[in-house]
Design an enzyme around this catalytic site. Structure first.
Site, PDB file in Angstrom:
ATOM      1  N   HIS A  42     -21.543 -44.754  -2.085  1.00  0.00           N
ATOM      2  CA  HIS A  42     -22.176 -44.432  -0.793  1.00  0.00           C
ATOM      3  C   HIS A  42     -21.161 -44.089   0.297  1.00  0.00           C
ATOM      4  O   HIS A  42     -21.552 -43.629   1.372  1.00  0.00           O
ATOM      5  CB  HIS A  42     -23.041 -45.600  -0.303  1.00  0.00           C
ATOM      6  CG  HIS A  42     -24.232 -45.878  -1.165  1.00  0.00           C
ATOM      7  ND1 HIS A  42     -25.132 -44.905  -1.527  1.00  0.00           N
ATOM      8  CD2 HIS A  42     -24.666 -47.027  -1.765  1.00  0.00           C
ATOM      9  CE1 HIS A  42     -26.074 -45.443  -2.301  1.00  0.00           C
ATOM     10  NE2 HIS A  42     -25.811 -46.724  -2.466  1.00  0.00           N
TER      11      HIS A  42
ATOM     12  N   ASP B 237     -26.297 -44.961 -11.197  1.00  0.00           N
ATOM     13  CA  ASP B 237     -26.734 -46.049 -10.316  1.00  0.00           C
ATOM     14  C   ASP B 237     -28.148 -45.710  -9.801  1.00  0.00           C
ATOM     15  O   ASP B 237     -28.493 -44.531  -9.678  1.00  0.00           O
ATOM     16  CB  ASP B 237     -25.750 -46.147  -9.134  1.00  0.00           C
ATOM     17  CG  ASP B 237     -26.000 -47.344  -8.237  1.00  0.00           C
ATOM     18  OD1 ASP B 237     -25.256 -48.343  -8.386  1.00  0.00           O
ATOM     19  OD2 ASP B 237     -26.917 -47.287  -7.392  1.00  0.00           O
TER      20      ASP B 237
ATOM     21  N   HIS C 103     -29.317 -45.882  -6.940  1.00  0.00           N
ATOM     22  CA  HIS C 103     -29.278 -45.247  -5.619  1.00  0.00           C
ATOM     23  C   HIS C 103     -28.531 -43.915  -5.713  1.00  0.00           C
ATOM     24  O   HIS C 103     -27.588 -43.787  -6.502  1.00  0.00           O
ATOM     25  CB  HIS C 103     -28.572 -46.162  -4.613  1.00  0.00           C
ATOM     26  CG  HIS C 103     -29.206 -47.518  -4.490  1.00  0.00           C
ATOM     27  ND1 HIS C 103     -28.735 -48.630  -5.153  1.00  0.00           N
ATOM     28  CD2 HIS C 103     -30.297 -47.913  -3.780  1.00  0.00           C
ATOM     29  CE1 HIS C 103     -29.511 -49.667  -4.852  1.00  0.00           C
ATOM     30  NE2 HIS C 103     -30.458 -49.258  -4.030  1.00  0.00           N
TER      31      HIS C 103
ATOM     32  N   ASP D 115     -28.237 -51.046 -11.506  1.00  0.00           N
ATOM     33  CA  ASP D 115     -29.363 -51.545 -10.722  1.00  0.00           C
ATOM     34  C   ASP D 115     -30.672 -50.803 -10.995  1.00  0.00           C
ATOM     35  O   ASP D 115     -31.691 -51.084 -10.368  1.00  0.00           O
ATOM     36  CB  ASP D 115     -29.031 -51.560  -9.214  1.00  0.00           C
ATOM     37  CG  ASP D 115     -28.237 -50.350  -8.763  1.00  0.00           C
ATOM     38  OD1 ASP D 115     -28.083 -49.398  -9.563  1.00  0.00           O
ATOM     39  OD2 ASP D 115     -27.771 -50.339  -7.605  1.00  0.00           O
TER      40      ASP D 115
HETATM   41 ZN    ZN Z   1     -27.033 -48.975  -6.356  1.00  0.00          ZN
END
Ligand code: ZN
Length: 309
Positions: free
Chosen positions: A125, A162, A164, A245
């Site tokens: 991120h 991931d 996200h 995740d």
């Molecule tokens: Zn994540």
């Protein structure tokens, strides 16, 4: 020749406060998984510190120095609502980048084909000018720049599974046609980016997955999008932003993958690495917040990664 594992005790010293899901116990659980008998012959090394110069190939030097300056002597310094610095954060973040850099140097020197960087904080991120979402420096992006600038690689790919979207990595390579970035992620979801329409200069492949997506649909989507695009790109080196995740037990997201799905995607990517890049593949830990699922997912991932040859 065996898979390299890069880790360092400092990864346990980055602590964003009681109850934070991105906690030191994550890396302790991963470390225990790596101590299993089946991994006893892997080449385990200490993650070195990345230099400010190496990190500044992605982030502005001002940002890098600012983060290091903001590391508190005690307590926490919040850099966004989810992300904080504690006294141990600077070293952990610099070694999390250093792990990926060292993995590239070792692989380019012919010491191995594959590496797993078991470090935190995660990185995907972190955008060039700001950290966010538990991430300070973009470990994988720093590694990609090291591979391009120091080892003169011309075509490098990143696959981010991931749950996200890897907004920081996408932002770093948005207009770099020699860097292929593919991400599968829950969508719409944090951090808000990652629609299939975001394609950069044709080098970005986003695969948004609706809440509740399970194994079958996930595999079908990966087989129909990321894998053929990656084959077409013909990378010289593949990087993985390995977040776990998307597992059904994860407390932060709502996909329904299981350990086997992480083994499956790893084996597919290892196959493509074998075909196009002399099996060169480097994986770096991103998210994964269920402390039971995380080590099992890492085991499934690494069991396939060691087959890179
Ligand atoms: Zn994540």
């Amino acid at each position: 020749m065996t898979t390299l594992i890069f880790s360092h005790k400092s990864a346990e010293n980055h602590d964003m406060g009681h109850g934070h899901p991105e906690c030191p116990n994550r890396i302790k659980a991963v470390t225990r998984a790596l101590e299993a008998d089946r991994f006893k012959n892997l080449d385990k090394r200490e993650a070195p510190l990345a230099t400010i110069e190496q990190i500044s190939r992605i982030h502005s030097q001002i940002y890098v120095e600012q983060i290091i300056d903001l590391v508190p002597q005690e307590g926490l310094h919040q850099i966004d609502p989810d992300t904080a610095l504690c006294p141990g954060s600077g070293e952990a973040a610099m070694r999390a980048c250093g792990a990926v850099v060292a993995a590239i140097d070792a692989i380019m020197a012919g010491e191995s084909n594959s590496a797993f960087c078991a470090m935190r904080p995660p990185g995907h991120h972190a955008e060039p000018s700001r950290g966010m979402g538990f991430c300070l420096f973009n470990n994988i992006a720093v590694g990609v720049q090291h591979a391009r600038i120091v080892h003169n690689l011309e075509r490098v790919a990143i696959v981010d599974f991931d749950v996200h979207h890897g907004n920081g990595t996408q932002s770093a390579f948005w207009s770099e046609e020699d860097v292929f970035f593919a991400s599968s992620h829950q969508y719409p979801f944090y951090p808000g980016t990652g629609s299939a329409k975001e394609t950069g200069v044709g080098n970005i492949c986003n695969v948004p997955l609706a809440e509740g997506t399970g194994s079958q649909h996930f595999r079908r989507k990966i087989e129909g999008t990321i894998l053929p695009a990656l084959e077409k790109f013909k990378p010289q080196l593949i990087f993985l932003s390995a977040g776990f995740d998307a597992h059904s037990r994860d407390p932060l997201a709502n996909l329904h993958l299981e350990e086997e799905d992480f083994g499956w995607i790893t084996s597919k990517l290892v196959d493509i690495a074998g075909e196009h890049c002399d099996a060169k593949i480097i994986s770096s830990l991103e998210g994964g917040y269920d402390l039971t699922a995380l080590p099992n997912c890492v085991t499934a991932h690494l069991t396939e990664l060691v087959k890179a040859m």
